[in-house]
Design a protein around this motif. Structure first.
Motif, mmCIF file in Angstrom:
data_model
loop_
_atom_site.group_PDB
_atom_site.id
_atom_site.type_symbol
_atom_site.label_atom_id
_atom_site.label_comp_id
_atom_site.label_asym_id
_atom_site.label_seq_id
_atom_site.Cartn_x
_atom_site.Cartn_y
_atom_site.Cartn_z
ATOM 1 N N ILE A 16 0.858 -1.185 0.000
ATOM 2 C CA ILE A 16 0.000 0.000 0.000
ATOM 3 C C ILE A 16 0.896 1.238 0.000
ATOM 4 O O ILE A 16 1.681 1.453 0.936
ATOM 5 C CB ILE A 16 -0.917 -0.007 1.242
ATOM 6 N N THR A 17 0.782 2.048 -1.026
ATOM 7 C CA THR A 17 1.674 3.198 -1.198
ATOM 8 C C THR A 17 0.872 4.445 -1.548
ATOM 9 O O THR A 17 -0.274 4.362 -2.001
ATOM 10 C CB THR A 17 2.699 2.928 -2.303
ATOM 11 N N ASP A 18 1.500 5.607 -1.355
ATOM 12 C CA ASP A 18 0.888 6.859 -1.788
ATOM 13 C C ASP A 18 1.571 7.317 -3.073
ATOM 14 O O ASP A 18 2.450 6.623 -3.601
ATOM 15 C CB ASP A 18 0.991 7.918 -0.687
ATOM 16 N N GLY A 19 1.169 8.495 -3.563
ATOM 17 C CA GLY A 19 1.722 8.939 -4.842
ATOM 18 C C GLY A 19 2.261 10.354 -4.849
ATOM 19 O O GLY A 19 2.466 10.925 -5.919
ATOM 20 N N ALA A 20 2.494 10.944 -3.661
ATOM 21 C CA ALA A 20 2.921 12.345 -3.618
ATOM 22 C C ALA A 20 4.416 12.489 -3.858
ATOM 23 O O ALA A 20 5.217 11.748 -3.296
ATOM 24 C CB ALA A 20 2.552 12.963 -2.269
ATOM 25 N N ALA A 21 4.779 13.451 -4.678
ATOM 26 C CA ALA A 21 6.183 13.785 -4.924
ATOM 27 C C ALA A 21 6.415 15.235 -4.520
ATOM 28 O O ALA A 21 5.565 16.108 -4.762
ATOM 29 C CB ALA A 21 6.533 13.592 -6.398
ATOM 30 N N PHE A 22 7.569 15.486 -3.889
ATOM 31 C CA PHE A 22 7.873 16.815 -3.373
ATOM 32 C C PHE A 22 9.210 17.304 -3.920
ATOM 33 O O PHE A 22 10.131 16.525 -4.144
ATOM 34 C CB PHE A 22 7.945 16.790 -1.839
ATOM 35 N N GLN A 23 9.283 18.612 -4.104
ATOM 36 C CA GLN A 23 10.544 19.269 -4.450
ATOM 37 C C GLN A 23 10.677 20.506 -3.574
ATOM 38 O O GLN A 23 9.782 21.356 -3.558
ATOM 39 C CB GLN A 23 10.567 19.655 -5.929
ATOM 40 N N ALA A 28 4.888 18.589 -5.671
ATOM 41 C CA ALA A 28 5.285 18.818 -7.063
ATOM 42 C C ALA A 28 4.482 18.001 -8.058
ATOM 43 O O ALA A 28 4.568 18.228 -9.258
ATOM 44 C CB ALA A 28 6.766 18.497 -7.231
ATOM 45 N N GLY A 29 3.719 17.026 -7.586
ATOM 46 C CA GLY A 29 2.964 16.174 -8.497
ATOM 47 C C GLY A 29 2.839 14.776 -7.935
ATOM 48 O O GLY A 29 3.120 14.529 -6.760
ATOM 49 N N SER A 30 2.408 13.877 -8.776
ATOM 50 C CA SER A 30 2.173 12.506 -8.313
ATOM 51 C C SER A 30 2.862 11.507 -9.230
ATOM 52 O O SER A 30 3.059 11.760 -10.422
ATOM 53 C CB SER A 30 0.676 12.204 -8.253
ATOM 54 N N CYS A 31 3.232 10.372 -8.643
ATOM 55 C CA CYS A 31 3.885 9.314 -9.401
ATOM 56 C C CYS A 31 3.762 8.010 -8.616
ATOM 57 O O CYS A 31 3.625 8.030 -7.391
ATOM 58 C CB CYS A 31 5.356 9.630 -9.658
#
Length: 218
Positions: A16-23, A28-31
């Motif tokens: 079970i994972t999330d999709g948030a990406a940060f800079q 910054a978006g999702s992946c």
């Protein structure tokens, strides 16, 4: 940061994972943070620097021809990959990482394990087999909340992946230092196949905030 949770039942393993990406601390978006390796009947989930995860995935996917071989050699494989990526790692503000692998062993059946390189927490660079549930990130509030979802190892068989997975991620999202959001991805490994799907989307993902956090509990 990244949420990686592994729940092991008798007939299924759930990642079970999330999709948030940060800079720079900002959303910054999702992946996706989990990748399938169907030729090994396995998946890998990674938390850490964005540019490192694809490198590790490729190296791990190419390193073995079976799940058992993968588990036996993965530490050496990752060490080699990290050494090759040292110029890249040296430029990263926080190069620490965690990896979870789940799949079907040719000798023991459904299996999952985790390992990491963080010297602040126990057992860096050691394979830790998941017998029931493992969570990243985790703190006392998350562990207490999970006990309301799964009261015992026996109750783990009643874990509902569609609803309880989102409840678990919502517990982890309460701490802004965890930086979790965008979407919830459920990957299911059985004796026969691997399936993955998005089961929830959050309308808002708060900016990541530096703070005290516990990065692993099993």
């Amino acid at each position: 940061m990244t949420a990686i949770n592994v729940v092991k039942q008798s007939e299924y393993v759930y990642v079970i994972t999330d999709g948030a990406a940060f800079q720079g601390g900002h959303f910054a978006g999702s992946c996706p943070k989990v990748w399938q390796m169907p030729h090994l009947h396995a998946v890998i989930a990674a938390a850490g620097p964005q540019l490192l995860a694809p490198i590790l995935f490729q190296e791990i996917a190419l390193s073995a021809t079976s799940y058992d071989e993968l588990k036996a050699t993965i530490l050496d494989t990752v060490r080699t990959a990290i050494d090759r990526a040292k110029p890249l790692m040296d430029r990263m503000p926080d190069p620490r990482w965690l990896i979870a692998v789940a799949g079907r062993s040719e000798t023991t059946g459904l299996d999952a394990f985790v390992f990491h390189d963080d010297e602040r927490i126990p057992l860096p660079w050691e394979i830790q087999t998941v017998e029931d549930i493992a969570m990243h990130p985790a703190g006392p509030d998350v562990v207490e909340g999970v006990h309301e979802i799964v009261s015992s190892r026996e109750a783990l068989e009643d874990f509902d992946p569609m609803t309880d997975s989102v409840r678990l991620l919502d517990l982890q999202r309460r701490n802004p230092a965890h930086g979790i959001g965008a979407f919830a991805q459920l990957t299911t490994i059985s004796h026969w196949d691997i399936r993955t799907r998005l089961i929830h989307r959050w309308e808002q993902t708060p900016d990541f905030q530096e703070g005290e956090r516990v990065v692993w509990a099993a």
